[in-house]
Design a protein around this motif. Structure first.
Motif, PDB file in Angstrom:
ATOM      1  N   MET A 132       5.154  -7.617   9.270  1.00  0.00           N
ATOM      2  CA  MET A 132       5.524  -7.083   7.978  1.00  0.00           C
ATOM      3  C   MET A 132       4.288  -6.860   7.112  1.00  0.00           C
ATOM      4  SD  MET A 132       8.478  -8.325   5.499  1.00  0.00           S
ATOM      5  CE  MET A 132       8.118  -8.659   3.830  1.00  0.00           C
ATOM      6  N   GLY A 133       3.233  -7.619   7.296  1.00  0.00           N
ATOM      7  CA  GLY A 133       2.033  -7.480   6.491  1.00  0.00           C
ATOM      8  C   GLY A 133       1.346  -6.141   6.686  1.00  0.00           C
ATOM      9  N   ILE A 134       1.390  -5.616   7.906  1.00  0.00           N
ATOM     10  CA  ILE A 134       0.744  -4.332   8.181  1.00  0.00           C
ATOM     11  C   ILE A 134       1.464  -3.207   7.442  1.00  0.00           C
ATOM     12  CG2 ILE A 134       0.241  -2.644   9.987  1.00  0.00           C
ATOM     13  CD1 ILE A 134      -0.206  -5.005  11.877  1.00  0.00           C
ATOM     14  N   GLU A 135       2.784  -3.254   7.411  1.00  0.00           N
ATOM     15  CA  GLU A 135       3.543  -2.209   6.732  1.00  0.00           C
ATOM     16  C   GLU A 135       3.267  -2.223   5.232  1.00  0.00           C
ATOM     17  OE1 GLU A 135       5.137  -4.474   8.734  1.00  0.00           O
ATOM     18  OE2 GLU A 135       5.482  -3.250  10.488  1.00  0.00           O
ATOM     19  N   VAL A 136       3.224  -3.410   4.651  1.00  0.00           N
ATOM     20  CA  VAL A 136       2.958  -3.518   3.214  1.00  0.00           C
ATOM     21  C   VAL A 136       1.548  -3.037   2.910  1.00  0.00           C
ATOM     22  CG1 VAL A 136       2.726  -5.127   1.281  1.00  0.00           C
ATOM     23  CG2 VAL A 136       4.635  -5.357   2.873  1.00  0.00           C
ATOM     24  N   GLY A 137       0.579  -3.440   3.716  1.00  0.00           N
ATOM     25  CA  GLY A 137      -0.796  -2.997   3.530  1.00  0.00           C
ATOM     26  C   GLY A 137      -0.926  -1.497   3.684  1.00  0.00           C
ATOM     27  N   GLY A 138      -0.224  -0.936   4.646  1.00  0.00           N
ATOM     28  CA  GLY A 138      -0.250   0.509   4.839  1.00  0.00           C
ATOM     29  C   GLY A 138       0.371   1.246   3.673  1.00  0.00           C
ATOM     30  N   LEU A 139       1.461   0.708   3.141  1.00  0.00           N
ATOM     31  CA  LEU A 139       2.119   1.337   2.001  1.00  0.00           C
ATOM     32  C   LEU A 139       1.234   1.269   0.766  1.00  0.00           C
ATOM     33  CD1 LEU A 139       4.625   2.681   0.836  1.00  0.00           C
ATOM     34  CD2 LEU A 139       5.521   0.405   0.333  1.00  0.00           C
ATOM     35  N   LEU A 140       0.617   0.121   0.532  1.00  0.00           N
ATOM     36  CA  LEU A 140      -0.292  -0.006  -0.618  1.00  0.00           C
ATOM     37  C   LEU A 140      -1.501   0.906  -0.460  1.00  0.00           C
ATOM     38  CD1 LEU A 140      -0.188  -3.842  -1.273  1.00  0.00           C
ATOM     39  CD2 LEU A 140       0.942  -2.035  -2.574  1.00  0.00           C
ATOM     40  N   GLY A 141      -2.014   1.025   0.755  1.00  0.00           N
ATOM     41  CA  GLY A 141      -3.128   1.932   1.008  1.00  0.00           C
ATOM     42  C   GLY A 141      -2.750   3.380   0.750  1.00  0.00           C
ATOM     43  N   LEU A 142      -1.538   3.755   1.135  1.00  0.00           N
ATOM     44  CA  LEU A 142      -1.056   5.111   0.886  1.00  0.00           C
ATOM     45  C   LEU A 142      -0.909   5.373  -0.611  1.00  0.00           C
ATOM     46  CD1 LEU A 142       0.015   7.780   2.017  1.00  0.00           C
ATOM     47  CD2 LEU A 142       2.289   6.732   2.056  1.00  0.00           C
ATOM     48  N   ILE A 143      -0.369   4.411  -1.332  1.00  0.00           N
ATOM     49  CA  ILE A 143      -0.232   4.548  -2.786  1.00  0.00           C
ATOM     50  C   ILE A 143      -1.611   4.678  -3.427  1.00  0.00           C
ATOM     51  CG2 ILE A 143       0.465   3.343  -4.897  1.00  0.00           C
ATOM     52  CD1 ILE A 143       2.820   2.205  -3.225  1.00  0.00           C
ATOM     53  N   TRP A 144      -2.565   3.860  -2.991  1.00  0.00           N
ATOM     54  CA  TRP A 144      -3.919   3.920  -3.533  1.00  0.00           C
ATOM     55  C   TRP A 144      -4.545   5.284  -3.239  1.00  0.00           C
ATOM     56  CZ3 TRP A 144      -6.371   1.608  -7.127  1.00  0.00           C
ATOM     57  CH2 TRP A 144      -7.731   1.787  -7.250  1.00  0.00           C
ATOM     58  N   LEU A 145      -4.349   5.809  -2.033  1.00  0.00           N
ATOM     59  CA  LEU A 145      -4.885   7.118  -1.671  1.00  0.00           C
ATOM     60  C   LEU A 145      -4.295   8.207  -2.558  1.00  0.00           C
ATOM     61  CD1 LEU A 145      -6.586   8.841   0.273  1.00  0.00           C
ATOM     62  CD2 LEU A 145      -4.568   8.970   1.740  1.00  0.00           C
ATOM     63  N   ILE A 146      -3.020   8.145  -2.827  1.00  0.00           N
ATOM     64  CA  ILE A 146      -2.365   9.122  -3.695  1.00  0.00           C
ATOM     65  C   ILE A 146      -2.941   9.055  -5.110  1.00  0.00           C
ATOM     66  CG2 ILE A 146      -0.167   9.699  -4.807  1.00  0.00           C
ATOM     67  CD1 ILE A 146       1.169   8.890  -2.114  1.00  0.00           C
ATOM     68  N   ILE A 147      -3.179   7.846  -5.612  1.00  0.00           N
ATOM     69  CA  ILE A 147      -3.747   7.686  -6.959  1.00  0.00           C
ATOM     70  C   ILE A 147      -5.153   8.276  -7.025  1.00  0.00           C
ATOM     71  CG2 ILE A 147      -4.581   5.981  -8.632  1.00  0.00           C
ATOM     72  CD1 ILE A 147      -2.171   4.236  -7.783  1.00  0.00           C
ATOM     73  N   VAL A 148      -5.977   8.027  -6.018  1.00  0.00           N
ATOM     74  CA  VAL A 148      -7.344   8.553  -6.015  1.00  0.00           C
ATOM     75  C   VAL A 148      -7.322  10.076  -5.902  1.00  0.00           C
ATOM     76  CG1 VAL A 148      -9.517   8.609  -4.728  1.00  0.00           C
ATOM     77  CG2 VAL A 148      -8.388   6.431  -5.160  1.00  0.00           C
ATOM     78  N   ILE A 149      -6.453  10.617  -5.062  1.00  0.00           N
ATOM     79  CA  ILE A 149      -6.342  12.079  -4.946  1.00  0.00           C
ATOM     80  C   ILE A 149      -5.877  12.681  -6.264  1.00  0.00           C
ATOM     81  CG2 ILE A 149      -5.043  13.937  -3.836  1.00  0.00           C
ATOM     82  CD1 ILE A 149      -5.200  12.277  -1.247  1.00  0.00           C
ATOM     83  N   TRP A 150      -4.923  12.026  -6.931  1.00  0.00           N
ATOM     84  CA  TRP A 150      -4.458  12.494  -8.242  1.00  0.00           C
ATOM     85  C   TRP A 150      -5.615  12.531  -9.240  1.00  0.00           C
ATOM     86  CZ3 TRP A 150      -4.309   9.469 -12.749  1.00  0.00           C
ATOM     87  CH2 TRP A 150      -3.705  10.078 -13.843  1.00  0.00           C
ATOM     88  N   ALA A 151      -6.441  11.496  -9.234  1.00  0.00           N
ATOM     89  CA  ALA A 151      -7.580  11.441 -10.150  1.00  0.00           C
ATOM     90  C   ALA A 151      -8.569  12.561  -9.851  1.00  0.00           C
ATOM     91  CB  ALA A 151      -8.266  10.079 -10.057  1.00  0.00           C
ATOM     92  N   ILE A 152      -8.812  12.833  -8.583  1.00  0.00           N
ATOM     93  CA  ILE A 152      -9.736  13.904  -8.207  1.00  0.00           C
ATOM     94  C   ILE A 152      -9.191  15.252  -8.663  1.00  0.00           C
ATOM     95  CG2 ILE A 152     -10.694  15.153  -6.218  1.00  0.00           C
ATOM     96  CD1 ILE A 152     -10.985  12.381  -4.861  1.00  0.00           C
ATOM     97  N   VAL A 153      -7.907  15.476  -8.490  1.00  0.00           N
ATOM     98  CA  VAL A 153      -7.288  16.731  -8.942  1.00  0.00           C
ATOM     99  C   VAL A 153      -7.398  16.859 -10.452  1.00  0.00           C
ATOM    100  CG1 VAL A 153      -5.094  17.968  -9.137  1.00  0.00           C
ATOM    101  CG2 VAL A 153      -5.761  16.956  -6.956  1.00  0.00           C
ATOM    102  N   LYS A 154      -7.152  15.761 -11.187  1.00  0.00           N
ATOM    103  CA  LYS A 154      -7.265  15.792 -12.651  1.00  0.00           C
ATOM    104  C   LYS A 154      -8.699  16.113 -13.076  1.00  0.00           C
ATOM    105  CE  LYS A 154      -4.487  14.522 -15.321  1.00  0.00           C
ATOM    106  NZ  LYS A 154      -3.571  15.229 -16.200  1.00  0.00           N
TER     107      LYS A 154
END
Length: 59
Positions: A1-23
């Protein structure tokens, strides 16, 4: 279960960084400032995002 949570948090973090770059890319800042902000976000994702949120181009 830890890998799935880490992967989900990593995906959320990637989306936030991409959003910042677009802004940054859509902001009214100059070309050199945009490049420097984007490089800062890519090289130092956590610190770069915090600094961008506090001091980045508005608008």
């Amino acid at each position: 279960m830890g890998i799935e949570v880490g992967g989900l948090l990593g995906l959320i973090w990637l989306i936030i960084v991409i959003w910042a770059i677009v802004k940054v890319a859509k902001s009214s800042a100059g070309g050199v400032a945009k490049v420097l902000w984007i490089l800062g976000l890519l090289i130092f994702p956590l610190v770069g995002l915090i600094v961008w949120l506090l001091f980045g181009p508005k608008g």
